[in-house]
Scaffold this active site. Structure first.
Site, PDB file in Angstrom:
ATOM      1  N   HIS A  99      17.912 -33.665 -20.830  1.00 26.66           N
ATOM      2  CA  HIS A  99      17.167 -33.194 -21.998  1.00 26.66           C
ATOM      3  C   HIS A  99      16.349 -34.313 -22.608  1.00 26.66           C
ATOM      4  O   HIS A  99      15.876 -34.215 -23.739  1.00 26.66           O
ATOM      5  CB  HIS A  99      18.127 -32.635 -23.052  1.00 26.66           C
ATOM      6  N   LYS A 147      27.745 -27.306 -16.783  1.00 26.67           N
ATOM      7  CA  LYS A 147      27.394 -28.708 -16.987  1.00 26.67           C
ATOM      8  C   LYS A 147      28.017 -29.196 -18.301  1.00 26.67           C
ATOM      9  O   LYS A 147      28.025 -28.466 -19.298  1.00 26.67           O
ATOM     10  CB  LYS A 147      25.865 -28.865 -17.061  1.00 26.67           C
ATOM     11  N   ASP A 158      26.822 -25.821 -23.925  1.00 27.31           N
ATOM     12  CA  ASP A 158      27.172 -25.074 -22.713  1.00 27.31           C
ATOM     13  C   ASP A 158      28.690 -24.901 -22.625  1.00 27.31           C
ATOM     14  O   ASP A 158      29.187 -23.798 -22.338  1.00 27.31           O
ATOM     15  CB  ASP A 158      26.690 -25.811 -21.454  1.00 27.31           C
ATOM     16  N   GLY A 182      20.285 -24.439 -20.525  1.00 29.25           N
ATOM     17  CA  GLY A 182      18.957 -24.365 -21.103  1.00 29.25           C
ATOM     18  C   GLY A 182      17.894 -24.203 -20.035  1.00 29.25           C
ATOM     19  O   GLY A 182      18.059 -24.681 -18.916  1.00 29.25           O
ATOM     20  N   SER A 183      16.792 -23.544 -20.381  1.00 25.79           N
ATOM     21  CA  SER A 183      15.634 -23.522 -19.496  1.00 25.79           C
ATOM     22  C   SER A 183      14.931 -24.879 -19.579  1.00 25.79           C
ATOM     23  O   SER A 183      15.268 -25.721 -20.412  1.00 25.79           O
ATOM     24  CB  SER A 183      14.683 -22.402 -19.896  1.00 25.79           C
ATOM     25  N   GLY A 184      13.962 -25.082 -18.701  1.00 22.80           N
ATOM     26  CA  GLY A 184      13.245 -26.342 -18.664  1.00 22.80           C
ATOM     27  C   GLY A 184      13.731 -27.261 -17.558  1.00 22.80           C
ATOM     28  O   GLY A 184      13.205 -28.360 -17.393  1.00 22.80           O
ATOM     29  N   HIS A 185      14.734 -26.794 -16.790  1.00 27.06           N
ATOM     30  CA  HIS A 185      15.274 -27.581 -15.677  1.00 27.06           C
ATOM     31  C   HIS A 185      14.955 -26.933 -14.334  1.00 27.06           C
ATOM     32  O   HIS A 185      15.597 -27.226 -13.338  1.00 27.06           O
ATOM     33  CB  HIS A 185      16.790 -27.719 -15.817  1.00 27.06           C
TER      34      HIS A 185
END
Lengths: 335, 335
Positions: free
Chosen positions: A219, A105, A110, A54-57
């Site tokens: 998250h 991960k 994922d 996911g994006s945001g990391h």
């Protein structure tokens, strides 16, 4: 919700366009589907290292594409797994004939989508193997994931396997080395504040002014326990003790100590945490011979930190010191 | 107030202890008074570059001590100027016989204390000159400072003069070059949220949920105007237009575009800002040939960003590309 964004649904695309404009000397960006590859990919005879999530990391993972780290990264929407087609196309784009290794991960989405992609790639005759990262000691099973979540060790895994792939390690070599790293590293994180997924518009959880969450995932999933705010030294102890006891680490070992900011935590605070973590490691008999301090794997604008401890041997120390040249991590010049 | 600290009055000392523990291979830290110097200082025949200012702007300045950037940095308490004795001792510690250059942000306390220190050093026979940074186009005079404040250009100044000093530029050379950089760079910042000085315990100003502050300084001083929240593209335009018009920049010029996070702003948002800023620069006829995107000069956990634009010539471009090896900026290895 206060964010420097345009329409929430365009955030990932626009950020990728920004990366493309900024780093065309190092990476190429695909916008349909989303992925970033090294500018010089595919490299004949080199295993292609692919990660994603996911994006945001950020800067993980696209910021780690380049010489000495990843060959490709596949960003999903915010906190959302990339789709199999992204992973398939990215893997094909970096296949230089020596096969592809996926670094995944341990989050359910994922794991599922990388596995689906690997099956599709194998059906085409591509040699694909997977290394899983599941270093979070906080909780065994969470709302989102069976088994331990993959967190801070992912950054170290990408650096170390990236260096080995640069030296033309084979897929079986890298899978073995990834297994060693997986078995040698442990992490735990904490949050002072939640973060807000732009498309939701509201914080992912609520914390009172005098509360913190110990053992969060990246998250913002619930952690091990909620506790009253404590001093940096006490928080550091609460993270280090589960990490040290889990592997367990043993007196006399060399370790890499990684203190990571979750997004909104000032660097000055991370150094206060590092100070105490290094003291605890030393009291435990460990020799901290390598370190990393900064904001490397994040949860948007969450305030908090994570600590990762990795047992080193001579091979891992050398791989850590090897050059890297990516948008977010440049390494190797030593005066 | 939610922070990873112990007692507020120990924050700067403990962070310096953390830096010392983490980076003993690159820097030496003095705790009485506070300063950090390159591990190999003083270097015979090289001008010693010294900067400093209030803490809370990390990685600036201590994170930029090392080969290719600063010889020494003097951190004051949070948002508080360093004292003359810090500056005097740090300058003496990096004097390799070729003199010392002070890089000073235009804030009243910094200007006064660096000037006092320079007088004391000159009285001892040391050749000391000063380069001032005053790149903020937002307001001419603020509550804290006569004239323009020094902001993002400081990071670029430290990198560029550091590279020139490494090549054994003399004090007059560096003063001249600093003057050119000062005359060639402009910045403007904005905040979505305030920050909290630990010893105060309360936010430095109040912003409603639908408000932002345009033109803030790095201590959270009031800016040019308060406005309703806007999209990232609109915010970027509101920052770029005053910058472009001020110098003014001219079509056909090469520029360095620096998009900086104020502390709590996720990197994914900075890339959205970079995307638009690069588009505007391009429409204006500028060629963005160098860039920097990340969290380099901060206001604790403030959310927001600043943009700096620097006109380049061949000399500045080369100095930018020269190697650096500091805790927070490592540079020079190119694949």
């Amino acid at each position: 919700m206060k964010k420097l964004i345009n329409a929430a649904e365009n955030l990932v695309r626009e950020a990728l366009e920004g990366m493309q404009a900024a780093h065309a000397d190092r990476i190429r960006v695909s916008l349909e589907p989303f992925y970033a590859v090294r500018r010089d990919a595919p490299i004949a005879g080199k295993v292609g290292l692919v990660s994603g999530g996911g994006s945001g990391h950020e800067p993980m993972h696209c910021g780690y594409v380049g010489h000495g780290m990843l060959d490709a990264a596949c960003p999903g929407q915010i906190f959302t797994s990339p789709t199999p087609d992204q992973i398939v196309e990215a893997s094909q784009a970096v296949n230089g004939g020596a096969g592809v290794l996926h670094i995944v991960k341990n989050y359910t989405g994922d794991m599922m989508n990388f596995e689906l992609a690997a099956e599709m790639l194998r059906a085409e005759g591509l040699a694909v193997e997977t290394v899983v990262v599941d270093d979070d000691v906080a909780v065994e099973d969470s709302r989102y994931t069976a088994g331990r979540r993959g967190v801070g060790l992912t950054v170290l895994m990408e650096k170390l396997l990236g260096a080995a792939a640069e030296e033309r390690a084979t897929v079986p070599d890298l899978k073995r080395l990834g297994g060693l790293i997986r078995a040698s590293g442990r992490s735990m994180g904490m949050a002072l504040t939640p973060c807000t997924v732009p498309q939701h518009g509201k914080p992912s959880f609520a914390l009172a002014d005098d509360e913190m969450e110990l053992g969060i995932g990246i998250h913002g999933e619930p952690g091990r326990r909620r506790a009253k705010l404590a001093s940096a030294d006490d928080v550091t102890t609460m993270l280090m003790e589960p990490i040290l006891g889990d592997l367990p680490f043993r007196s006399g070992e060399d370790v890499l100590l990684f203190v990571n900011g979750m997004g909104a935590t000032p660097l000055i605070e991370l150094y206060v945490v590092y100070r105490k973590a290094a003291q605890i490691a030393s009291q435990y008999g460990l020799r901290v011979t390598r370190n990393l301090i900064g904001t490397y794997i994040t949860s948007l604008e969450m305030a908090g930190c994570s600590i990762t401890l990795l047992r080193l041997n001579e091979q891992l120390s050398k791989l850590w010191d090897a050059p890297a040249d990516t948008p977010a991590l440049r390494w190797g010049y030593r005066h």
